[in-house]
Design an enzyme around this catalytic site. Sequence first.
Site, short mmCIF file in Angstrom:
data_model
loop_
_atom_site.label_atom_id
_atom_site.label_comp_id
_atom_site.label_asym_id
_atom_site.label_seq_id
_atom_site.Cartn_x
_atom_site.Cartn_y
_atom_site.Cartn_z
CB ALA A 1 -0.91 0.00 1.21
N GLY B 1 -0.28 -5.05 0.59
CA GLY B 1 -1.45 -4.95 -0.28
C GLY B 1 -1.24 -5.64 -1.61
CD GLU C 1 -3.85 -7.27 2.51
OE1 GLU C 1 -4.40 -7.51 3.59
OE2 GLU C 1 -3.50 -6.12 2.15
CD GLU D 1 0.48 -5.88 5.58
OE1 GLU D 1 -0.21 -5.88 4.56
OE2 GLU D 1 1.16 -6.86 5.95
#
Length: 255
Positions: free
Chosen positions: A63, A106, A109, A129
């Site tokens: 992200a 991300g 993901e 994370e």
Amino acid sequence: MASVLVERRGAVVVLRLNRPEVLNALDSQVMGELADRMGEADRDPEVAAMVITGTGRAFAAGADISQMAKASPAELMELDHLARWDQIRQVKKPVIAAVFGFCLGGGLELAMAADVIVASEDARFGQPEIKIGVMPGAGGTQMLTRLVGAQRAMEMVLTGRMVDADEAYRIGLVARLVPMGTAEAEAMVLAEEIAAMPRLAVQLAKESVRRVALSGLDYAFERKNFYLLFSTEDQKEGMAAFLEKRPPKFKGAPK
């Protein structure tokens, strides 16, 4: 310049994340464009399958931390950028992720939101994370556990450790391991093979497999916990340290 490049190849749509200068970090613009383009392809009767990949040196390195670093839980809940992930997971047509380079946070993901992951030998996977004071919030704790099992998922999520492509293939995180530089080409071969099958049968078969694979997952619970962490000092410190390229000094860690 578009954050997501779209190319039509017969009955297959290729979507390329296009922020190579930041290793295709997933900000709200990228996720918005990606969800919209995938929705358009899903509604197009001439499209039978999709391939998601990156540009430059990575699939997606995570992200965009600069966009989240100073956010509060209330701000994140109001913006609800993670709702875009729900749109992507609801796509009815088969989606193949062609992964190379970094596939982290991300990025992982997003790859796991696809139906099949094809990875080149230089791919690196992880949910890092925890190292910046938060946790996966877009499906990482849910899908990783389902794909590789609780023990391996727990170890990866709680340490942020990266795994290489060989290990990812061995533990069932990816479906196909291919030579470096061939992930997109091999994903296209698979997409075209699927596209040649009867469309309705493919759609219903995907729905059936995903119903089993995703049963019992609780994305809302994960998302709530992710938002709550944005009220902690360690989240502020972790993301500030990441952006300032220094080691974090977590208050919640031993001295």
